[in-house]
Design an enzyme around this catalytic site. Structure first.
Site, PDB file in Angstrom:
ATOM      1  N   ASP A  13       0.810  -1.225   0.000  1.00 36.97           N
ATOM      2  CA  ASP A  13       0.000   0.000   0.000  1.00 36.97           C
ATOM      3  C   ASP A  13       0.842   1.273   0.000  1.00 36.97           C
ATOM      4  O   ASP A  13       0.435   2.307   0.540  1.00 36.97           O
ATOM      5  CB  ASP A  13      -0.965   0.020   1.208  1.00 36.97           C
ATOM      6  CG  ASP A  13      -1.890  -1.175   1.210  1.00 36.97           C
ATOM      7  OD1 ASP A  13      -2.250  -1.638   0.109  1.00 36.97           O
ATOM      8  OD2 ASP A  13      -2.254  -1.646   2.301  1.00 36.97           O
ATOM      9  N   LYS A  16       1.898   2.162  -5.132  1.00 34.74           N
ATOM     10  CA  LYS A  16       2.439   1.624  -6.389  1.00 34.74           C
ATOM     11  C   LYS A  16       1.508   1.939  -7.564  1.00 34.74           C
ATOM     12  O   LYS A  16       1.959   2.332  -8.642  1.00 34.74           O
ATOM     13  CB  LYS A  16       2.606   0.088  -6.274  1.00 34.74           C
ATOM     14  CG  LYS A  16       3.571  -0.339  -5.188  1.00 34.74           C
ATOM     15  CD  LYS A  16       3.587  -1.840  -4.988  1.00 34.74           C
ATOM     16  CE  LYS A  16       2.334  -2.423  -4.395  1.00 34.74           C
ATOM     17  NZ  LYS A  16       2.044  -2.057  -3.004  1.00 34.74           N
ATOM     18  N   GLY A  40      -4.648  -4.140  -3.798  1.00 37.86           N
ATOM     19  CA  GLY A  40      -5.614  -3.079  -4.118  1.00 37.86           C
ATOM     20  C   GLY A  40      -4.798  -1.859  -4.507  1.00 37.86           C
ATOM     21  O   GLY A  40      -4.135  -1.270  -3.651  1.00 37.86           O
ATOM     22  N   HIS A  41      -4.778  -1.531  -5.776  1.00 40.33           N
ATOM     23  CA  HIS A  41      -3.944  -0.429  -6.275  1.00 40.33           C
ATOM     24  C   HIS A  41      -4.845   0.731  -6.688  1.00 40.33           C
ATOM     25  O   HIS A  41      -5.638   0.610  -7.627  1.00 40.33           O
ATOM     26  CB  HIS A  41      -3.083  -0.904  -7.450  1.00 40.33           C
ATOM     27  CG  HIS A  41      -2.067  -1.931  -7.053  1.00 40.33           C
ATOM     28  ND1 HIS A  41      -1.184  -2.503  -7.922  1.00 40.33           N
ATOM     29  CD2 HIS A  41      -1.778  -2.481  -5.836  1.00 40.33           C
ATOM     30  CE1 HIS A  41      -0.409  -3.361  -7.274  1.00 40.33           C
ATOM     31  NE2 HIS A  41      -0.765  -3.366  -6.003  1.00 40.33           N
ATOM     32  N   GLN A 224       1.850  -5.998  -3.333  1.00 43.13           N
ATOM     33  CA  GLN A 224       2.287  -6.121  -1.940  1.00 43.13           C
ATOM     34  C   GLN A 224       3.574  -5.299  -1.715  1.00 43.13           C
ATOM     35  O   GLN A 224       3.814  -4.352  -2.441  1.00 43.13           O
ATOM     36  CB  GLN A 224       2.487  -7.597  -1.533  1.00 43.13           C
ATOM     37  CG  GLN A 224       1.192  -8.376  -1.392  1.00 43.13           C
ATOM     38  CD  GLN A 224       0.600  -8.846  -2.710  1.00 43.13           C
ATOM     39  OE1 GLN A 224       1.250  -9.524  -3.472  1.00 43.13           O
ATOM     40  NE2 GLN A 224      -0.640  -8.505  -2.971  1.00 43.13           N
TER      41      GLN A 224
HETATM   42  P1  GDP Z   1      -0.764   0.391  -3.562  1.00 43.04           P
HETATM   43  O1  GDP Z   1      -1.375  -0.884  -3.118  1.00 43.04           O
HETATM   44  O2  GDP Z   1       0.705   0.442  -3.323  1.00 43.04           O
HETATM   45  O3  GDP Z   1      -1.103   0.755  -4.981  1.00 43.04           O
HETATM   46  O4  GDP Z   1      -1.392   1.534  -2.632  1.00 43.04           O
HETATM   47  P2  GDP Z   1      -2.934   1.679  -2.190  1.00 43.04           P
HETATM   48  O5  GDP Z   1      -3.716   2.168  -3.348  1.00 43.04           O
HETATM   49  O6  GDP Z   1      -3.410   0.451  -1.519  1.00 43.04           O
HETATM   50  O7  GDP Z   1      -2.820   2.760  -1.051  1.00 43.04           O
HETATM   51  C1  GDP Z   1      -2.260   4.017  -1.278  1.00 43.04           C
HETATM   52  C2  GDP Z   1      -3.332   5.070  -0.923  1.00 43.04           C
HETATM   53  O8  GDP Z   1      -2.725   6.338  -0.816  1.00 43.04           O
HETATM   54  C3  GDP Z   1      -4.379   5.208  -1.982  1.00 43.04           C
HETATM   55  O9  GDP Z   1      -5.583   5.600  -1.382  1.00 43.04           O
HETATM   56  C4  GDP Z   1      -3.848   6.343  -2.863  1.00 43.04           C
HETATM   57  O10 GDP Z   1      -4.869   7.043  -3.551  1.00 43.04           O
HETATM   58  C5  GDP Z   1      -3.227   7.213  -1.814  1.00 43.04           C
HETATM   59  N1  GDP Z   1      -2.056   8.004  -2.243  1.00 43.04           N
HETATM   60  C6  GDP Z   1      -1.062   7.667  -3.099  1.00 43.04           C
HETATM   61  N2  GDP Z   1      -0.113   8.623  -3.114  1.00 43.04           N
HETATM   62  C7  GDP Z   1      -0.511   9.585  -2.243  1.00 43.04           C
HETATM   63  C8  GDP Z   1       0.068  10.808  -1.786  1.00 43.04           C
HETATM   64  O11 GDP Z   1       1.155  11.219  -2.174  1.00 43.04           O
HETATM   65  N3  GDP Z   1      -0.648  11.528  -0.853  1.00 43.04           N
HETATM   66  C9  GDP Z   1      -1.849  11.092  -0.378  1.00 43.04           C
HETATM   67  N4  GDP Z   1      -2.463  11.850   0.529  1.00 43.04           N
HETATM   68  N5  GDP Z   1      -2.424   9.941  -0.791  1.00 43.04           N
HETATM   69  C10 GDP Z   1      -1.748   9.193  -1.695  1.00 43.04           C
HETATM   70  P1  IMO Z   2      -0.968  -4.132  -2.295  1.00 40.55           P
HETATM   71  O1  IMO Z   2      -0.529  -4.667  -3.646  1.00 40.55           O
HETATM   72  C1  IMO Z   2      -0.989  -4.579   2.019  1.00 40.55           C
HETATM   73  C2  IMO Z   2      -1.093  -8.645   3.599  1.00 40.55           C
HETATM   74  C3  IMO Z   2      -2.354  -9.089   4.310  1.00 40.55           C
HETATM   75  C4  IMO Z   2      -1.765 -10.079   5.291  1.00 40.55           C
HETATM   76  C5  IMO Z   2      -0.654 -10.742   4.486  1.00 40.55           C
HETATM   77  C6  IMO Z   2      -1.049 -12.048   3.818  1.00 40.55           C
HETATM   78  O2  IMO Z   2      -2.258  -3.418  -2.329  1.00 40.55           O
HETATM   79  O3  IMO Z   2       0.143  -3.357  -1.658  1.00 40.55           O
HETATM   80  P2  IMO Z   2      -2.633 -12.754   1.810  1.00 40.55           P
HETATM   81  O4  IMO Z   2      -4.011 -12.298   1.440  1.00 40.55           O
HETATM   82  O5  IMO Z   2      -1.606 -12.475   0.781  1.00 40.55           O
HETATM   83  O6  IMO Z   2      -2.624 -14.168   2.299  1.00 40.55           O
HETATM   84  O7  IMO Z   2      -2.274 -11.864   3.116  1.00 40.55           O
HETATM   85  O8  IMO Z   2      -0.297  -9.811   3.482  1.00 40.55           O
HETATM   86  N1  IMO Z   2      -1.320  -8.136   2.231  1.00 40.55           N
HETATM   87  C7  IMO Z   2      -1.233  -6.839   1.909  1.00 40.55           C
HETATM   88  N2  IMO Z   2      -1.027  -5.747   2.673  1.00 40.55           N
HETATM   89  N3  IMO Z   2      -1.103  -4.444   0.692  1.00 40.55           N
HETATM   90  C8  IMO Z   2      -1.281  -5.530  -0.092  1.00 40.55           C
HETATM   91  O9  IMO Z   2      -1.262  -5.466  -1.442  1.00 40.55           O
HETATM   92  C9  IMO Z   2      -1.397  -6.796   0.512  1.00 40.55           C
HETATM   93  N4  IMO Z   2      -1.600  -8.057   0.049  1.00 40.55           N
HETATM   94  C10 IMO Z   2      -1.542  -8.844   1.108  1.00 40.55           C
HETATM   95  O10 IMO Z   2      -2.971  -8.015   4.957  1.00 40.55           O
HETATM   96  O11 IMO Z   2      -1.173  -9.405   6.364  1.00 40.55           O
HETATM   97 MG    MG Z   3      -2.900  -1.540  -1.834  1.00 38.80          MG
END
Ligand code: GDP
Ligand code: IMO
Ligand code: MG
Length: 431
Positions: A13, A16, A40-41, A224
């Site tokens: 998270d 990416k 979840g991206h 991840q």
């Molecule tokens: P990912 O899994 O690495 O793609 O990241 P996620 O989407 O799960 O979580 C990142 C969260 O931070 C999302 O809600 C993005 O919209 C948000 N986000 C990304 N970059 C920034 C930033 O520079 N500032 C803020 N406030 N939010 C951001």
């Molecule tokens: P993105 O791509 C954050 C965590 C789960 C749990 C562990 C194992 O959005 O960054 P799993 O479902 O793979 O058996 O869970 O890994 N986890 C993540 N945490 N971002 C993710 O993906 C994750 N995918 C799995 O919360 O601790």
């Molecule tokens: Mg994510």
């Protein structure tokens, strides 16, 4: 040679999805190499906010081809919902999205095993997203799995029936019952399989290598984060794939010598969702403030993300194992008005100070050692040039660069594609 791998360097998270989307116009192909719908991206642009789970984050770019690589595990039901969720963008998905025949399929009973196994662990549960990721990779390495290439021939159904029986047997050995309807899961699954069949199912390793020969540029998108890597993460509180850069080669069939750049994405602080060790976790109002300001709630499960200070011991470790050539700092805007900032530069374990990320991070008490930084109060979400950022943030970034020995080339100041500062110069201070 300008191929790049984008990886998360913390516990996932990191942002990416935002970065892949923001830089995707420089690439011809965007390819996911591991993980599945546990990811979840999130991508934001022109007032749209969209979360992708299996589909690569290059999908909103008009030009790029997107590939779900052999290292990914696909849940057909979730895949179909993702496809439907993209309807409103009028993207010609069948022309832009290809799927590797070698990718493994998540079966309904994989999800049941995940849920039952987690329930049986009680307090020791991993905190899995319960998407069936672990059981599917177990069947892959156990050489039992069903692959995307199998579904074009009806005989896959015999294999499915066999595996289903086997899985139900496994489940009956756990003394747990979970409230999930297999019938419902199977309905979605069958619809999803039919949808998958309407896509171009390819030998993606051939496609990618032929594209490289034609001079095309590939962006490999990780899911991840490195601290969730099955080998190098905080085992057993990890996911079931290699989330680090090396996973891109095995998850796509692209050889290491074709990779030029490895971009490590990190947040200006740290978060973790699910169980497991987290040395710099904050259990106070600062942690709560970061969660609220940064909207730190899971993009896939909606769970609260645990929040803490930036951990440079962990970041240096993940920069090393990824061979990151550059870093992108995300969510620095969230730290505005937090007050003084702490950054962890070593751990105290058994009264000994170490800068190494330890093997046994689980059972030993780890006392993070911090350096304090001045914070800033300015709202930076509309800043377009590095020169207009507060000096305190630049000092913070300079310190990170000097500590890990890799330049921070991009500063993200908000979730939108446009809230991205590409740095023209940076200080690479060797230490
Ligand atoms: P990912 O899994 O690495 O793609 O990241 P996620 O989407 O799960 O979580 C990142 C969260 O931070 C999302 O809600 C993005 O919209 C948000 N986000 C990304 N970059 C920034 C930033 O520079 N500032 C803020 N406030 N939010 C951001
Ligand atoms: P993105 O791509 C954050 C965590 C789960 C749990 C562990 C194992 O959005 O960054 P799993 O479902 O793979 O058996 O869970 O890994 N986890 C993540 N945490 N971002 C993710 O993906 C994750 N995918 C799995 O919360 O601790
Ligand atoms: Mg994510």
């Amino acid at each position: 040679m300008k191929n790049v791998i984008v990886v998360g360097t913390q516990w996932g998270d990191e942002g990416k999805g935002k970065i892949v989307d923001a830089i995707t116009s420089d690439y011809d192909i965007v390819a996911r190499f591991q993980g599945g719908p546990n990811a979840g991206h999130t991508i934001e642009f022109n007032g749209n906010k969209h979360v992708l789970h299996t589909i690569p984050s290059g999908i909103f770019n008009e030009k790029s081809i997107n590939i779900i690589g052999n290292g990914v595990v696909i849940d057909p039901g979730i895949f179909l919902k993702e496809i439907e969720g993209l309807d409103k963008y009028k993207i010609d998905l069948r022309k832009k999205l290809y799927i590797s025949k070698r990718a493994h399929i998540i079966l309904p009973t994989h999800k049941l095993i995940d849920a039952t196994s987690e329930a049986s662990k009680g307090k020791k549960k991993i905190g899995s997203t319960l998407k069936g990721i672990g059981p599917t990779y177990m069947d892959k390495t156990g050489r039992n799995g069903i692959r995307v290439g199998d579904i074009v021939n009806d005989s896959w159904q015999q294999k499915y029936s066999y595996l289903k029986e086997k899985h139900l047997n496994i489940i009956s050995n756990f003394n747990e019952s979970v409230d999930i309807s297999l019938d419902e899961l199977e309905k979605d699954f069958i619809k999803g399989i039919e949808s998958l069949k309407t896509f171009e199912l390819i030998d993606s390793e051939n496609y990618l290598n032929n594209s490289l020969e034609e001079g095309k540029k590939i962006l490999a998108e990780g899911a991840q984060g490195s601290l969730l890597d099955i080998d190098f993460g905080t085992y057993p509180y990890v996911t079931s794939s290699n989330t680090t850069a090396a996973g891109a080669c095995s998850g796509l069939g692209v050889p290491p010598n074709k990779i030029k750049k490895i971009i490590g994405i990190f947040k200006a602080y740290t978060t973790r969702v699910g169980s497991g060790p987290f040395p710099t976790e904050l259990f106070n109002t600062i942690g709560d403030k970061i969660r609220e300001t940064g909207h730190e709630y899971g993009a896939t499960t909606g769970r609260d993300r645990r929040c803490g200070w930036l951990d440079l011991v962990a970041l240096k470790y993940t920069v090393q194992i990824n061979g990151a050539t550059e870093l992108n700092i995300m969510k620095s805007d969230v730290l505005s008005s937090i007050g003084k900032l702490n950054v962890c530069t070593s751990y105290l374990i058994d009264n000994k100070e170490t800068k190494n990320f330890p093997y046994d991070i689980k059972s030993k008490e780890i006392i993070p050692q911090y350096i304090e930084f001045d914070g800033w109060d300015q709202d930076i979400t509309q800043v377009k040039n590095e020169d207009d950022l507060p000096k305190e943030l630049i000092d913070y970034i300079n310190f990170i660069e000097s500590f890990v020995g890799v330049p921070v080339k991009l500063i993200s100041v908000g979730p939108d594609r446009a809230q991205t500062i590409f740095r023209s110069i940076w200080n690479q201070i060797k230490y």
